[in-house]
Design an enzyme around this catalytic site. Structure first.
Site, PDB file in Angstrom:
ATOM      1  N   TRP A 261     -12.898  -5.219   6.221  1.00  0.00           N
ATOM      2  CA  TRP A 261     -11.728  -4.943   7.050  1.00  0.00           C
ATOM      3  C   TRP A 261     -12.223  -4.398   8.393  1.00  0.00           C
ATOM      4  CZ3 TRP A 261      -6.686  -5.739   7.461  1.00  0.00           C
ATOM      5  CH2 TRP A 261      -5.993  -5.018   8.445  1.00  0.00           C
TER       6      TRP A 261
ATOM      7  N   GLU B 218       0.824  -1.208   0.000  1.00  0.00           N
ATOM      8  CA  GLU B 218       0.000   0.000   0.000  1.00  0.00           C
ATOM      9  C   GLU B 218       0.866   1.269   0.000  1.00  0.00           C
ATOM     10  OE1 GLU B 218      -3.032  -0.193   3.056  1.00  0.00           O
ATOM     11  OE2 GLU B 218      -3.189  -2.350   2.849  1.00  0.00           O
TER      12      GLU B 218
END
Length: 372
Positions: A345, A138
């Site tokens: 998530w 990320e």
């Protein structure tokens, strides 16, 4: 049905997934936490579960399990399959740590270090009983890193196929967590390499606001102003760039974001989507803690159907989050768009599986066991 269909390739039936992140769980003071809290996961509600995160050595470029999580990760598959023998587990590598960004960029920059990453990841996945591997870089943030990201995926896929042919065991699943849109910092993802190499990508359609003092829906599906980020816009960009619908898994959070307002006046029902209030950004807060906050402080809750998201407010505290109605709406949206599925998530932040159960029911329970 073949393994590739069951495990969620582009021809597979559905992905109902969640990441499990033990560092992100709510652990009340004084409570007795099981040796592995994965036992608390209701795996009957999922087809796939991601165990997050394995790490990457900065020098050797080899994948390893953090010492504090060695037992939890080594028993993860065994534990979650006790309730649902059909659930497929994947080991996720990476996360948001700053050094991970440098480690991934360095690792992907040459073939030798990529080979080290690939061989060690396959070895760990097989030794710990995982059914696949997930890359959470990320994010690659320039043309060189995106190009190397594509090379890594292609070499990873090749190595997985070779290992499968050599051992006679079905190939490991390969997935990646990617930015909500196909461009990051004005640099495009290598979509063709993704299509050829990955079973699917997890679109991170959240964390739009919260890292700064700017107030906005942390995981809005839509943006009526058409000026800010939202999940629908990101998906459209990915599809326009050439990602097939059946390679896309849409993400939503079980984590909200909080801000402290400059006063405790009633700012109206549009406070969560305006920029008129002076605030301090406080950080993420798990859904189960949001539920407790609403009850304890008698917080006023608002559902924004145009954005598809919630916020609650009590005193000077404002929290943006997803609740049952927004989660269900996003799951229905995902199914309507013909995507492979959805993921959350993270499952450890849920409140006794309230959101996970709502999501699974919204999609339909006929495929909840993974199709076997």
């Amino acid at each position: 049905m073949t393994d590739s269909q069951i495990l969620g390739s582009s021809s597979g039936p559905v992905v109902k997934a969640a990441y499990w992140f033990p560092d992100g769980e709510t652990k009340p003071t004084g409570s007795v936490i099981p040796q592995s809290s994965a036992i608390l996961i209701d795996s009957t509600l999922f087809t796939h579960l991601f165990c997050a995160f394995a790490d990457l050595d900065l020098e050797t470029h080899r994948v390893f399990i953090p010492q504090r999580h060695e037992y939890e990760f080594s028993t993860f598959t065994e534990i979650v399959r006790q309730k649902n023998h059909n659930v497929k587990t994947l080991l996720s590598i990476g996360g948001k740590k700053t050094d991970n960004k440098f480690a991934f960029a360095s690792m992907a920059s040459n073939r030798t270090s990529r080979e080290s990453f690939i061989s060690s990841s396959i070895s760990i996945a097989r030794s710990l009983g995982f059914y696949g591997l997930d890359l959470a870089w990320e994010y690659p943030n320039n043309d060189v890193e995106m190009n190397n990201f594509g090379k890594l995926l292609q070499e990873w896929r090749s190595a997985v196929e070779v290992e499968s042919q050599r051992t006679g065991i079905r190939p490991l699943l390969l997935t990646a967590a990617v930015y909500y849109t196909s461009d990051y910092n004005s640099v495009s993802y290598p979509v063709q390499a993704i299509n050829r190499s990955l079973d699917w990508v997890n679109l991170i359609a959240y964390e739009f606001y919260g890292l700064t003092t700017e107030i906005g829906p942390p995981a809005g599906l839509y943006d009526p102003s058409k000026k800010g980020p939202c999940g629908d816009t990101g998906l459209k960009h990915w599809l326009k760039a050439g990602l097939p619908e059946k390679k896309a898994v849409f993400g939503f959070p079980y984590v909200g974001w909080s801000w402290t307002l400059d006063d405790d006046k009633d700012h109206g029902d549009d406070v969560a989507v305006t920029h008129r209030v002076a605030v301090t950004a406080n950080g993420s807060i798990n859904y189960d803690q949001i539920v407790k906050f609403i009850t304890e402080y008698k917080a006023r809750t608002v559902y924004d159907s145009e954005v598809v998201g919630y916020y609650c407010i009590a005193g000077t505290t404002l929290i943006g989050y997803d609740d049952i109605q927004s989660v269900v709406t996003k799951v229905i949206y995902t199914k309507h768009k013909g995507l492979l599925g959805y993921y959350a998530w993270n499952v450890g932040a849920d409140d006794v599986s309230r959101l996970s159960r709502a999501a699974s029911q919204a999609w339909g329970n006929t495929e909840a066991s993974g199709g076997e």
